[in-house]
Design an enzyme around this catalytic site. Sequence first.
Site, mmCIF file in Angstrom:
data_model
loop_
_atom_site.group_PDB
_atom_site.id
_atom_site.type_symbol
_atom_site.label_atom_id
_atom_site.label_comp_id
_atom_site.label_asym_id
_atom_site.label_seq_id
_atom_site.Cartn_x
_atom_site.Cartn_y
_atom_site.Cartn_z
ATOM 1 N N LEU A 1 0.843 -1.204 0.000
ATOM 2 C CA LEU A 1 0.000 0.000 0.000
ATOM 3 C C LEU A 1 0.876 1.252 0.000
ATOM 4 C CD1 LEU A 1 -3.170 0.384 0.064
ATOM 5 C CD2 LEU A 1 -2.844 1.125 2.421
ATOM 6 N N GLY A 2 1.664 1.390 -1.072
ATOM 7 C CA GLY A 2 2.393 2.641 -1.296
ATOM 8 C C GLY A 2 1.477 3.598 -2.038
ATOM 9 N N HIS B 1 3.343 -4.394 -20.304
ATOM 10 C CA HIS B 1 3.978 -3.504 -19.320
ATOM 11 C C HIS B 1 3.712 -2.047 -19.716
ATOM 12 C CE1 HIS B 1 7.550 -3.107 -16.301
ATOM 13 N NE2 HIS B 1 6.709 -2.102 -16.201
ATOM 14 N N GLU C 1 10.274 -10.237 -19.671
ATOM 15 C CA GLU C 1 9.660 -9.327 -20.650
ATOM 16 C C GLU C 1 10.711 -8.946 -21.693
ATOM 17 O OE1 GLU C 1 8.190 -5.967 -18.465
ATOM 18 O OE2 GLU C 1 7.029 -7.206 -17.121
ATOM 19 N N ARG D 1 5.722 -5.886 -10.606
ATOM 20 C CA ARG D 1 6.815 -6.512 -11.336
ATOM 21 C C ARG D 1 6.528 -8.002 -11.406
ATOM 22 N NH1 ARG D 1 7.991 -2.164 -12.818
ATOM 23 N NH2 ARG D 1 9.965 -1.035 -12.601
ATOM 24 N N ASP E 1 0.008 -7.006 -16.297
ATOM 25 C CA ASP E 1 0.740 -5.997 -17.071
ATOM 26 C C ASP E 1 2.238 -6.290 -17.057
ATOM 27 O OD1 ASP E 1 0.985 -3.492 -18.499
ATOM 28 O OD2 ASP E 1 1.796 -2.624 -16.648
ATOM 29 N N ARG F 1 4.694 -3.936 4.973
ATOM 30 C CA ARG F 1 5.627 -4.026 6.106
ATOM 31 C C ARG F 1 5.040 -3.431 7.377
ATOM 32 N NH1 ARG F 1 10.027 -2.707 2.249
ATOM 33 N NH2 ARG F 1 9.164 -0.649 2.496
ATOM 34 N N ILE G 1 0.880 3.955 -5.193
ATOM 35 C CA ILE G 1 0.053 3.318 -6.228
ATOM 36 C C ILE G 1 -1.037 2.471 -5.582
ATOM 37 C CG2 ILE G 1 0.064 1.646 -8.134
ATOM 38 C CD1 ILE G 1 2.880 2.778 -8.867
HETATM 39 C C1 GLV Z 1 7.299 0.978 -14.614
HETATM 40 O O1 GLV Z 1 7.199 -0.198 -14.520
HETATM 41 C C2 GLV Z 1 7.885 1.833 -13.622
HETATM 42 O O2 GLV Z 1 8.556 1.332 -12.727
HETATM 43 O O3 GLV Z 1 7.699 3.043 -13.722
#
Ligand code: GLV
Length: 314
Positions: free
Chosen positions: A154-155, A280, A262, A233, A257, A177, A157
């Site tokens: 939960l950062g 991605h 990749e 990731r 994504d 964490r 994004i």
């Molecule tokens: C994309 O994957 C980013 O890290 O900005």
Amino acid sequence: MTDKPAVLVIGHLPQRDLDAMARRFTVLEYFSAADKPAFLAKHGASVRFVSTRGETGINAEQLAALPNLEIVACYAVGTDMVDLAACRARKIPVTNTAGVLTDEVADMALALLLSAFRQIPAGDAWVRGGDWAAKGSMALQRRMYGKRLGIVGLGAIGRAVAKRAEGFAMPIAYSGRSKQDIPYAYYPDPLAMAPHVDALVVCAAGGPATRNLVSAAVIAALPKGAILVNVARGTVVEEAAVIAALRSGQLGAAGLDVFLNEPAIDPVFAGFPNVVLQPHAASATYETRGAMGDLMLANMEAWLDGRPLLTPVA
Ligand code: GLV
């Protein structure tokens, strides 16, 4: 000759960013060099700046070939492909593009969630391929609003994903964490959270600390038919376990994504009709990529002018 400082551009960049960079830097397009070791051997000593992408980063061998390197500027928020320890040892600062892509990536997470619950690409194929006319309505799909959402990491994004999910009346849980001052259910790890959610969205940063964080055990602990979305990731989830769970039906659908290896991803993914795939591309809009290019360059220029960096990576 030029007295502009040299920047080694490791990851491919849009022309707009290369042009903007060229106003104050000598741009060395490593990404398009056919013989990369020879390119490094020729230019390495002149390089003071590196620009790179999330996927390309910079490794120890490349760093060693740049004895006069001063700063690494990433066109990404994730710096897991940068050898941060080697940079720290040489006191080379690293910058990212935190902040400007948060909402874009969260939008993609919601698009993947909705696509997975409602099977939007399968519906599109049903219409496009003539099945609607030939066979009638397609199978019913699952509701998304009101379903329980688990966010791994939960950062910024993760919080932007949660904010959007609130609009879908989804009860929200998160793992990370530490517990945050936020009214969502907290679990110290994804394994503890998994039985309590219908869908899992992976937002945790990549790198050794989160490798396979969403493990086979976590996937097995989800309710049968749960949905997995990954905008973080490929390394954060145990990919072989995802594939096995899609085969067995333990995962009912997925929206992905990011992947291991990749862009040459495991071809098995293309065979799952209930998996929505993206290349991605969560931050890949004109608006956000423009803002990322501007922020990366602003960090480079700040360093050049002796001003504080805008988004240094801790
Ligand atoms: C994309 O994957 C980013 O890290 O900005």
